[in-house]
Scaffold this motif. Structure first.
Motif, PDB file in Angstrom:
ATOM      1  N   LEU A   1       0.807  -1.210   0.000  1.00  0.00           N
ATOM      2  CA  LEU A   1       0.000   0.000   0.000  1.00  0.00           C
ATOM      3  C   LEU A   1       0.845   1.266   0.000  1.00  0.00           C
ATOM      4  O   LEU A   1       0.302   2.375  -0.142  1.00  0.00           O
ATOM      5  N   GLY A   2       2.140   1.136   0.181  1.00  0.00           N
ATOM      6  CA  GLY A   2       3.015   2.295   0.176  1.00  0.00           C
ATOM      7  C   GLY A   2       2.909   3.128   1.438  1.00  0.00           C
ATOM      8  O   GLY A   2       3.052   4.360   1.395  1.00  0.00           O
ATOM      9  N   VAL A   3       2.629   2.482   2.590  1.00  0.00           N
ATOM     10  CA  VAL A   3       2.542   3.195   3.860  1.00  0.00           C
ATOM     11  C   VAL A   3       3.476   2.515   4.852  1.00  0.00           C
ATOM     12  O   VAL A   3       3.990   1.423   4.610  1.00  0.00           O
ATOM     13  N   SER A   4       3.688   3.172   6.000  1.00  0.00           N
ATOM     14  CA  SER A   4       4.528   2.573   7.032  1.00  0.00           C
ATOM     15  C   SER A   4       3.778   1.434   7.717  1.00  0.00           C
ATOM     16  O   SER A   4       2.550   1.360   7.677  1.00  0.00           O
ATOM     17  N   VAL A   5       4.538   0.548   8.340  1.00  0.00           N
ATOM     18  CA  VAL A   5       3.926  -0.572   9.061  1.00  0.00           C
ATOM     19  C   VAL A   5       3.037  -0.046  10.188  1.00  0.00           C
ATOM     20  O   VAL A   5       1.952  -0.580  10.436  1.00  0.00           O
ATOM     21  N   ARG A   6       3.490   1.022  10.872  1.00  0.00           N
ATOM     22  CA  ARG A   6       2.701   1.591  11.963  1.00  0.00           C
ATOM     23  C   ARG A   6       1.362   2.106  11.447  1.00  0.00           C
ATOM     24  O   ARG A   6       0.312   1.857  12.048  1.00  0.00           O
ATOM     25  N   THR A   7       1.379   2.812  10.321  1.00  0.00           N
ATOM     26  CA  THR A   7       0.131   3.327   9.738  1.00  0.00           C
ATOM     27  C   THR A   7      -0.780   2.191   9.308  1.00  0.00           C
ATOM     28  O   THR A   7      -1.992   2.206   9.532  1.00  0.00           O
ATOM     29  N   TYR A   8      -0.189   1.171   8.712  1.00  0.00           N
ATOM     30  CA  TYR A   8      -0.960  -0.001   8.268  1.00  0.00           C
ATOM     31  C   TYR A   8      -1.661  -0.660   9.457  1.00  0.00           C
ATOM     32  O   TYR A   8      -2.853  -0.981   9.405  1.00  0.00           O
ATOM     33  N   ARG A   9      -0.920  -0.856  10.531  1.00  0.00           N
ATOM     34  CA  ARG A   9      -1.486  -1.522  11.711  1.00  0.00           C
ATOM     35  C   ARG A   9      -2.562  -0.659  12.366  1.00  0.00           C
ATOM     36  O   ARG A   9      -3.525  -1.190  12.922  1.00  0.00           O
ATOM     37  N   ARG A  10      -2.399   0.683  12.303  1.00  0.00           N
ATOM     38  CA  ARG A  10      -3.431   1.546  12.858  1.00  0.00           C
ATOM     39  C   ARG A  10      -4.729   1.416  12.068  1.00  0.00           C
ATOM     40  O   ARG A  10      -5.817   1.366  12.641  1.00  0.00           O
ATOM     41  N   HIS A  11      -4.617   1.338  10.740  1.00  0.00           N
ATOM     42  CA  HIS A  11      -5.806   1.131   9.915  1.00  0.00           C
ATOM     43  C   HIS A  11      -6.471  -0.211  10.250  1.00  0.00           C
ATOM     44  O   HIS A  11      -7.696  -0.308  10.325  1.00  0.00           O
TER      45      HIS A  11
END
Length: 335
Positions: A299-309
């Motif tokens: 998705l082209g995002v950080s792992v932290r951002t992905y996990r927050r979603h």
């Protein structure tokens, strides 16, 4: 393997070896057999006697020649014996359930609760008793719970207990506050219970909290506004009857889940909002990517951002796991 250890056939290993010996040598006698097996004569005679009692061996003539039962018939006999033993054990465990009350009393002051009423201290003890009562419920669970929302932790803890009761055929009647339906995860969880057979109604004007199991045991908080202060557990008393009457009055005045204005009833104006583009992509990634790192990279995002979603989507769906979140999202047509 120890000779006394139970074999796959439900008899001791040494007894199975004896049965196999007579399968290979039908019509032989028991004299001198202990020498072949490396055991004492008394032990060998006892094992033969047990196999005869089980119907696996029998002597057919005065020469005391021993013959084995057909293997299929022998195994069927052992299965019957084992099932009978398990049934007796289940009855024994069920009959001993009353011992728990006595054991729990040992944790208290040493005097039995007056008039069939005991006081529970703290949330941990209350939750343990609720788990026990739900596990052993056989017919019906009644509850009034005016919470405004359920946390993800509460849902994850309650779901397996509630669904297990419903699968066993236990009838669940639950009255909740209509305010709770404004929380999407809570509304989704209540709808899930209803789909599995629970009868759920909503009300706007009750602060009562109560639980009744099989119309014999009732649990009420010491302070309805602060359940952490403890609870009272009543057993088969007039108090239980009065609590059931209170429940029925609340039940009769409550509305069915799914009426107009209920977000769990399918009204578009109250339904949980559809996911955004990035949230939909995260849902798809949850179903296809093996690891968070791979999903985030896709998705082209950080792992932290992905996990927050992921966490936000699980809360919105009222899911206790990612797999369940994916299933609920598919049910809603989001993916």
């Amino acid at each position: 393997m120890d000779e006394n250890e139970m074999s796959v056939f439900g008899v001791a290993e040494a007894e199975e070896e004896l049965y196999r010996h007579f399968l290979r040598n039908p019509g032989t006698r028991a004299e001198g057999l202990h020498l072949l097996l490396g055991s004492r004569p008394r032990e060998t005679r006892a094992r033969i006697a047990r196999l005869q009692e089980l119907g696996l061996l029998h002597a057919e003539d005065t020469e005391r020649r021993i013959f084995p039962a057909d293997p299929e018939a022998a195994l069927a006999r052992l299965v019957d014996v084992r099932l009978h033993a398990l049934h007796q054990e289940l009855q024994r465990v069920t009959r001993s359930r009353h011992v728990i009350d006595g054991l729990r009393a040992e944790q208290g002051a040493g005097t039995p609760p007056p008039q069939g009423i005991e006081q529970l201290e703290g949330l941990a003890q209350i939750r343990d008793r609720i788990d026990d009562l739900a596990f052993f419920a056989r017919n019906e669970i009644l509850s009034v719970e005016p919470y405004t929302r359920l946390s993800a932790e509460n849902i994850a803890r309650s779901r397996p207990l509630d669904l297990r009761c419903l699968r066993r055929g236990v009838r669940i009647r639950n009255v909740v506050s209509d305010v709770a339906l404004q929380d999407p995860p809570t509304a989704a969880y209540l709808r899930e219970l209803a789909e599995h057979g629970a009868a759920i109604r909503v009300t706007a004007d009750t602060t009562e909290r109560l639980l009744v199991y099989d119309r014999r045991t009732a649990l009420v908080p010491l302070d309805p506004r602060d359940t952490s202060r403890g609870a009272l557990l009543a057993h088969r008393s007039g108090l239980v009857s009065n609590i059931i009457s209170l429940f029925e009055r609340i039940w009769d005045q409550a509305d069915e889940l799914g009426r107009a204005g209920d977000p769990a009833g399918g009204g578009e104006e109250c339904a949980a909002p559809a996911p955004s583009g990035i949230e939909r992509r995260v849902l798809v990634s949850m179903c296809t990517a093996g690891k968070d790192e791979a999903g985030a990279r896709e998705l082209g995002v950080s792992v932290r951002t992905y996990r927050r979603h992921v966490a936000d989507l699980m809360q919105t769906l009222g899911a206790a796991s990612r797999a369940q979140a994916a299933l609920l999202a598919r049910e809603r047509g989001w993916i």
